[in-house]
Design a protein around this motif. Structure first.
Motif, PDB file in Angstrom:
ATOM      1  N   TYR A 167      12.960  -1.630  -6.326  1.00  0.00           N
ATOM      2  CA  TYR A 167      11.673  -1.538  -5.878  1.00  0.00           C
ATOM      3  C   TYR A 167      10.477  -1.729  -6.462  1.00  0.00           C
ATOM      4  N   SER A 168       9.506  -3.010  -6.045  1.00  0.00           N
ATOM      5  CA  SER A 168       8.338  -2.835  -7.086  1.00  0.00           C
ATOM      6  C   SER A 168       6.595  -3.829  -6.116  1.00  0.00           C
ATOM      7  N   ALA A 169       5.991  -3.658  -7.047  1.00  0.00           N
ATOM      8  CA  ALA A 169       5.197  -4.025  -6.512  1.00  0.00           C
ATOM      9  C   ALA A 169       4.307  -4.798  -7.038  1.00  0.00           C
ATOM     10  N   THR A 170       3.746  -5.315  -7.131  1.00  0.00           N
ATOM     11  CA  THR A 170       2.664  -6.813  -7.788  1.00  0.00           C
ATOM     12  C   THR A 170       1.323  -6.987  -6.555  1.00  0.00           C
ATOM     13  N   CYS A 171      -0.141  -6.492  -8.290  1.00  0.00           N
ATOM     14  CA  CYS A 171      -1.509  -6.870  -7.376  1.00  0.00           C
ATOM     15  C   CYS A 171      -1.669  -8.072  -7.292  1.00  0.00           C
ATOM     16  N   VAL A 172      -1.764  -8.586  -6.330  1.00  0.00           N
ATOM     17  CA  VAL A 172      -2.234 -10.216  -5.945  1.00  0.00           C
ATOM     18  C   VAL A 172      -3.785  -9.834  -5.186  1.00  0.00           C
ATOM     19  N   THR A 173      -4.780  -9.102  -5.488  1.00  0.00           N
ATOM     20  CA  THR A 173      -6.447  -9.038  -5.314  1.00  0.00           C
ATOM     21  C   THR A 173      -6.651 -10.065  -6.099  1.00  0.00           C
ATOM     22  N   GLY A 174      -7.976 -11.195  -5.685  1.00  0.00           N
ATOM     23  CA  GLY A 174      -8.443 -11.479  -6.620  1.00  0.00           C
ATOM     24  C   GLY A 174      -8.621 -13.212  -6.190  1.00  0.00           C
ATOM     25  N   GLU A 175     -10.133 -13.959  -6.505  1.00  0.00           N
ATOM     26  CA  GLU A 175      -9.823 -14.927  -5.586  1.00  0.00           C
ATOM     27  C   GLU A 175      -9.818 -16.409  -6.260  1.00  0.00           C
ATOM     28  N   GLU A 176     -10.225 -16.378  -7.505  1.00  0.00           N
ATOM     29  CA  GLU A 176      -9.243 -17.701  -9.009  1.00  0.00           C
ATOM     30  C   GLU A 176      -8.571 -17.207  -9.120  1.00  0.00           C
ATOM     31  N   ARG A 177      -8.052 -15.735  -8.727  1.00  0.00           N
ATOM     32  CA  ARG A 177      -6.429 -15.787  -9.882  1.00  0.00           C
ATOM     33  C   ARG A 177      -6.217 -14.882  -9.683  1.00  0.00           C
ATOM     34  N   ASP A 178      -4.999 -13.698  -9.621  1.00  0.00           N
ATOM     35  CA  ASP A 178      -4.158 -12.406  -9.094  1.00  0.00           C
ATOM     36  C   ASP A 178      -4.296 -11.519 -10.210  1.00  0.00           C
ATOM     37  N   CYS A 179      -4.839 -10.485  -9.554  1.00  0.00           N
ATOM     38  CA  CYS A 179      -5.018  -9.614 -10.838  1.00  0.00           C
ATOM     39  C   CYS A 179      -3.715  -9.595 -11.354  1.00  0.00           C
ATOM     40  N   GLY A 180      -2.413  -9.616 -10.648  1.00  0.00           N
ATOM     41  CA  GLY A 180      -1.474  -9.399 -11.592  1.00  0.00           C
ATOM     42  C   GLY A 180      -0.468  -8.318 -12.318  1.00  0.00           C
ATOM     43  N   GLU A 181      -0.783  -7.582 -12.198  1.00  0.00           N
ATOM     44  CA  GLU A 181      -0.745  -5.981 -12.761  1.00  0.00           C
ATOM     45  C   GLU A 181       0.829  -6.206 -11.843  1.00  0.00           C
ATOM     46  N   THR A 182       1.951  -5.403 -12.565  1.00  0.00           N
ATOM     47  CA  THR A 182       3.313  -5.293 -11.368  1.00  0.00           C
ATOM     48  C   THR A 182       4.048  -3.760 -12.415  1.00  0.00           C
ATOM     49  N   ILE A 183       4.569  -3.307 -11.064  1.00  0.00           N
ATOM     50  CA  ILE A 183       5.361  -1.818 -11.778  1.00  0.00           C
ATOM     51  C   ILE A 183       6.229  -2.084 -10.923  1.00  0.00           C
ATOM     52  N   ARG A 184       7.879  -1.916 -11.304  1.00  0.00           N
ATOM     53  CA  ARG A 184       9.103  -2.016 -11.128  1.00  0.00           C
ATOM     54  C   ARG A 184       9.435  -0.196 -11.200  1.00  0.00           C
ATOM     55  N   ALA A 185       9.632   0.211  -9.770  1.00  0.00           N
ATOM     56  CA  ALA A 185       9.676   1.855  -9.983  1.00  0.00           C
ATOM     57  C   ALA A 185      11.635   2.234  -9.354  1.00  0.00           C
ATOM     58  N   GLY A 186      11.520   3.183  -9.285  1.00  0.00           N
ATOM     59  CA  GLY A 186      12.463   4.467  -8.667  1.00  0.00           C
ATOM     60  C   GLY A 186      12.407   4.054  -7.313  1.00  0.00           C
ATOM     61  N   GLY A 187      11.798   3.793  -6.687  1.00  0.00           N
ATOM     62  CA  GLY A 187      11.911   4.461  -5.451  1.00  0.00           C
ATOM     63  C   GLY A 187      10.178   3.769  -4.874  1.00  0.00           C
ATOM     64  N   PRO A 188      10.664   3.991  -3.610  1.00  0.00           N
ATOM     65  CA  PRO A 188       9.208   3.643  -2.699  1.00  0.00           C
ATOM     66  C   PRO A 188       8.397   3.851  -2.979  1.00  0.00           C
ATOM     67  N   ASP A 189       8.176   5.226  -2.884  1.00  0.00           N
ATOM     68  CA  ASP A 189       6.946   6.587  -2.917  1.00  0.00           C
ATOM     69  C   ASP A 189       6.289   6.028  -4.534  1.00  0.00           C
ATOM     70  N   TRP A 190       7.170   5.611  -5.352  1.00  0.00           N
ATOM     71  CA  TRP A 190       6.591   5.794  -7.529  1.00  0.00           C
ATOM     72  C   TRP A 190       5.766   4.412  -6.710  1.00  0.00           C
TER      73      TRP A 190
END
Length: 99
Positions: free
Chosen positions: A22-45
């Protein structure tokens, strides 16, 4: 010459020797995405990380993904299927070399 093609129901099974990813990446931003990403062991994480990231930054848009490994298994003793024919599995010679 005629051929008979037999349709078989194959089974997709999650590979029990691996865990889903599971992973999530922050894509908030107008000119460019934040880009901070987490790779997690489960959807809850992943969801907890997104909640905390929103709390810390105010960012509210994410790309969430999940992936897993599967095996594709033929029904019963069908053997290995090659287009146009069914080939029964053969035992490997001593030493395990398939050549």
């Amino acid at each position: 010459m005629s051929r008979t093609f037999r349709y078989m129901t194959w089974t997709f099974e999650q590979d029990a020797s691996t865990y889903p990813e599971y992973s999530a990446t922050c894509v908030t931003g107008e000119e460019r995405d934040c880009g901070e990403t987490i790779r997690a062991g489960g959807p809850d994480w992943a969801e907890e990380w997104m909640r905390r990231h929103t709390q810390d930054t105010g960012h509210t848009r994410y790309r969430r993904t999940s992936a897993d490994y599967v095996t594709l298994d033929p029904p019963g003793d069908a053997g290995l299927v090659i287009p146009g024919e069914v080939v029964q599995p053969r035992a490997l010679p001593a030493g395990g070399d398939a050549t």
